[in-house]
Design a protein around this motif. Sequence first.
Motif, PDB file in Angstrom:
ATOM      1  N   ARG A   1      86.565  18.157 -15.496  1.00 24.94           N
ATOM      2  CA  ARG A   1      85.343  17.371 -15.623  1.00 24.94           C
ATOM      3  C   ARG A   1      84.182  18.257 -16.086  1.00 24.94           C
TER       4      ARG A   1
ATOM      5  N   PHE B   1      84.136  12.177 -22.407  1.00 26.62           N
ATOM      6  CA  PHE B   1      84.392  11.174 -21.359  1.00 26.62           C
ATOM      7  C   PHE B   1      83.712   9.838 -21.630  1.00 26.62           C
TER       8      PHE B   1
ATOM      9  N   TYR C   1      91.735   9.384 -12.190  1.00 24.57           N
ATOM     10  CA  TYR C   1      90.965   8.957 -11.006  1.00 24.57           C
ATOM     11  C   TYR C   1      89.753   9.860 -10.796  1.00 24.57           C
TER      12      TYR C   1
ATOM     13  N   ILE D   1      88.519  12.278 -13.017  1.00 25.61           N
ATOM     14  CA  ILE D   1      87.702  12.636 -14.181  1.00 25.61           C
ATOM     15  C   ILE D   1      86.955  11.434 -14.752  1.00 25.61           C
ATOM     16  N   THR D   2      87.643  10.339 -14.949  1.00 31.29           N
ATOM     17  CA  THR D   2      87.001   9.199 -15.647  1.00 31.29           C
ATOM     18  C   THR D   2      86.937   7.934 -14.808  1.00 31.29           C
ATOM     19  N   GLN D   3      87.578   7.930 -13.681  1.00 31.40           N
ATOM     20  CA  GLN D   3      87.681   6.726 -12.827  1.00 31.40           C
ATOM     21  C   GLN D   3      88.211   5.523 -13.613  1.00 31.40           C
TER      22      GLN D   3
ATOM     23  N   GLY E   1      87.650   4.771 -16.666  1.00 36.35           N
ATOM     24  CA  GLY E   1      86.756   4.309 -17.722  1.00 36.35           C
ATOM     25  C   GLY E   1      86.715   5.278 -18.872  1.00 36.35           C
ATOM     26  N   PRO E   2      85.839   5.126 -19.835  1.00 35.54           N
ATOM     27  CA  PRO E   2      84.972   3.959 -19.967  1.00 35.54           C
ATOM     28  C   PRO E   2      85.716   2.755 -20.550  1.00 35.54           C
ATOM     29  N   LEU E   3      85.263   1.590 -20.203  1.00 37.24           N
ATOM     30  CA  LEU E   3      85.868   0.334 -20.652  1.00 37.24           C
ATOM     31  C   LEU E   3      87.361   0.304 -20.364  1.00 37.24           C
ATOM     32  N   LYS E   4      87.769   0.863 -19.260  1.00 37.01           N
ATOM     33  CA  LYS E   4      89.163   0.900 -18.814  1.00 37.01           C
ATOM     34  C   LYS E   4      90.090   1.605 -19.814  1.00 37.01           C
TER      35      LYS E   4
ATOM     36  N   TYR F   1      96.460   1.356  -7.216  1.00 36.72           N
ATOM     37  CA  TYR F   1      95.593   1.878  -6.144  1.00 36.72           C
ATOM     38  C   TYR F   1      94.418   0.936  -5.885  1.00 36.72           C
TER      39      TYR F   1
END
Lengths: 294, 419
Positions: free
Chosen positions: A123, A147, A229, A231-233, A235-238, A248
């Motif tokens: 990150r 990212f 999970y 670094i980008t959770q 996203g963006p825009l899935k 999860y």
Amino acid sequence: MSGDHRFLGLLYLSPYIIGLLVFTALPFLASFYLSFTDYNLMSTPTFVGIANYAKLLTADRTFKKSLSITLFYVFTTVPLKLAFALFIAVILNYKLKFINFFRTAFYVPSILGGSIAIAVMWRYLFADVGIVNMALQGIGFEPVNWFGDPTNALFTITLLRLWQFGSAMVIFLAALQSIDKSLYEAASIDGAGKFATFWHITMPLITPVIFFNLIMQMVQAFQEFNGPYIITQGGPLKSTYLLPLYIYEAAFKRFDMGYASAIAWVLFAIIMVLTLIAFWSSRHWVYYAGDKRS
Amino acid sequence: MKLTKIFLGVALAATSLAQTANASNLRMSWWGGDSRHKATQVALKACGDKYGHTIAAEFTGWDGHLEKVTTQIAGGTEADIMQINWPWLPLFSINGDGFADLNQYKDIIDLSQWTKDDLAAGTMNGKLNGLSVSTTGRVFMFNKTALDKAGVAIPKTWDELFAAAKTLKTKVGPEAYPMNAVKETAVLLISLYTTQNTGKDLVDQKAKKVAWSAEELAKGIDFYGKLVKEGVVQTQKSVASEGNLNLFESPKWADGRISGSYEWDSTFSKYADPLKGQKLEPVSILKNTDAKTEGVYRKPSMVFSISKRSKDPKAAAQILNCLLNEPEGINAMGTARGLPASKIAAKTLIDGGKIEPEIVAANAIIMNGTGPTVSPLNEHPEVRAVFIDTLEEYAYGQIKSQEAAEAIIDGVNAVLKKF
């Protein structure tokens, strides 16, 4: 073997068997049952038949998007990682100075690679003012939004997986070292060049190991979670919303355990089918010494 | 003489055994930042020593804490004392059976220290499931030092906020922003603006549906669009490019390039801590003159609950009372969770001069603010997810504000139907 010895053997095996049953087999079966239920963790599961699967396969746009991203991720990372691991293994198979140091150095990322700390480091490395962009700017390129741009984010996650090529590399290296040197001598006497030697001798002889690595890496790539999970959770825009993230979130953010189990089982089925295809195709391209089919 | 010695020996041994028999090993879990972690550990040690119990501390950041507690409760392994977010009470204990009923321990816990409203907020189906730790709300906070340096007055209206952005860009540079709005904060800023325009909360509690029309919400989303366009807040793309850091971890916050945000008053210290040598100031809710209400987002913050499976709920109740009502706990905990809801705790801290004036000021803004009652369903994980995901699509130019508003209303209504 006497009865006593059989009992002793089982006793030695029991920690593994108990662990397998309690922590793998039981949850495996329980999740299959839960996939046919509506279960929110706090109340008793209610049987809903195939409703979860029906919704998943017909009405869930997020699942379709997540599945296509996951397949793209697997089909790009696995071949790239295998090719890179093989490339480095071939280099490390030469008799170079400090070769053991280099072998260790290249293997280290695999030990650390899947950890949370490395994901956090990623990150920072790829942040807008991170070292990667500083290096790019240093050689005259524009900084990249790693990212924030949906097209780059998955690539960044892919790089994290590629960086962990060490375990595949070590297996390739072992395979390369087990090839009979007389075959290379014979090829050399026959006038074969380096590429021809590699393609006609090395490659066929390491196909069982390529096959093994292919299966292992494919299964692991389908289960990737830490990178996206942390670094980008997702996203963006899935754009990095791999299926394990969806599982999860369905389970622990929406508490929809039944639905999450159904997604997990669909993922399991996909991995199973692709593995079977790989096994089926292996008879056409995997060479086993001494195998009559070969 | 010998007999007396024996008698004394037995009596002493019995006393020490009695103390050992009453001692309990407890666990307490919470989320928070560094200042809260440190304060709570000191308080647990002090209260543990007072009652002869040992309390293991289990603390994390906010992210993932709900998932952790849920898994623990489902598996029956939750801590004896838990810090529970108020909107989670309906998730875990819709019938009041999810946690211990604290009314049963009123001989240990001095419940008279809470107002009726506070006790009602922690009551589910007639059972007191949680004791309010503080009343919290979203409050604007600005880095006064950074704004002063740029010669910008602290904004009091939305128009002044837009004007502040323009001045900051000229005097500090293009990377200076007077406000932060990403994910949950962006959602709450849109909600605030829409509540101010409509006088209504997002959730119509009685009808169990969204109280705003699509047009009203679209106006709020357009307002967010304007915040981005005029450089008041960073674009979502830009925040993502920095690695989705929490604001209090961001170098831009620490050095004052981002000079304002809209956060829980109870987290004031968390945002003030990184601003070494700079002054963070809580500010009244921004609004324009035509607003129907201030739209304050006020709610009981977290509650402290006791597990229904605790092996020694009386010992847990002793510790709970010590943390919230007794000097050892009160002084150690300070304002790590905002201004305490317990009357005795608030009085002790105020009389002792232990509350930073900024914390008192931030809480006063919340307590004195006007606005409709906030439904706990605003913070249902699915409601938040629908809002955040759709807003991201809008922020990346995938959909227009009207489409976004319709998608959010449809999505939230689908969740509300379940209640």
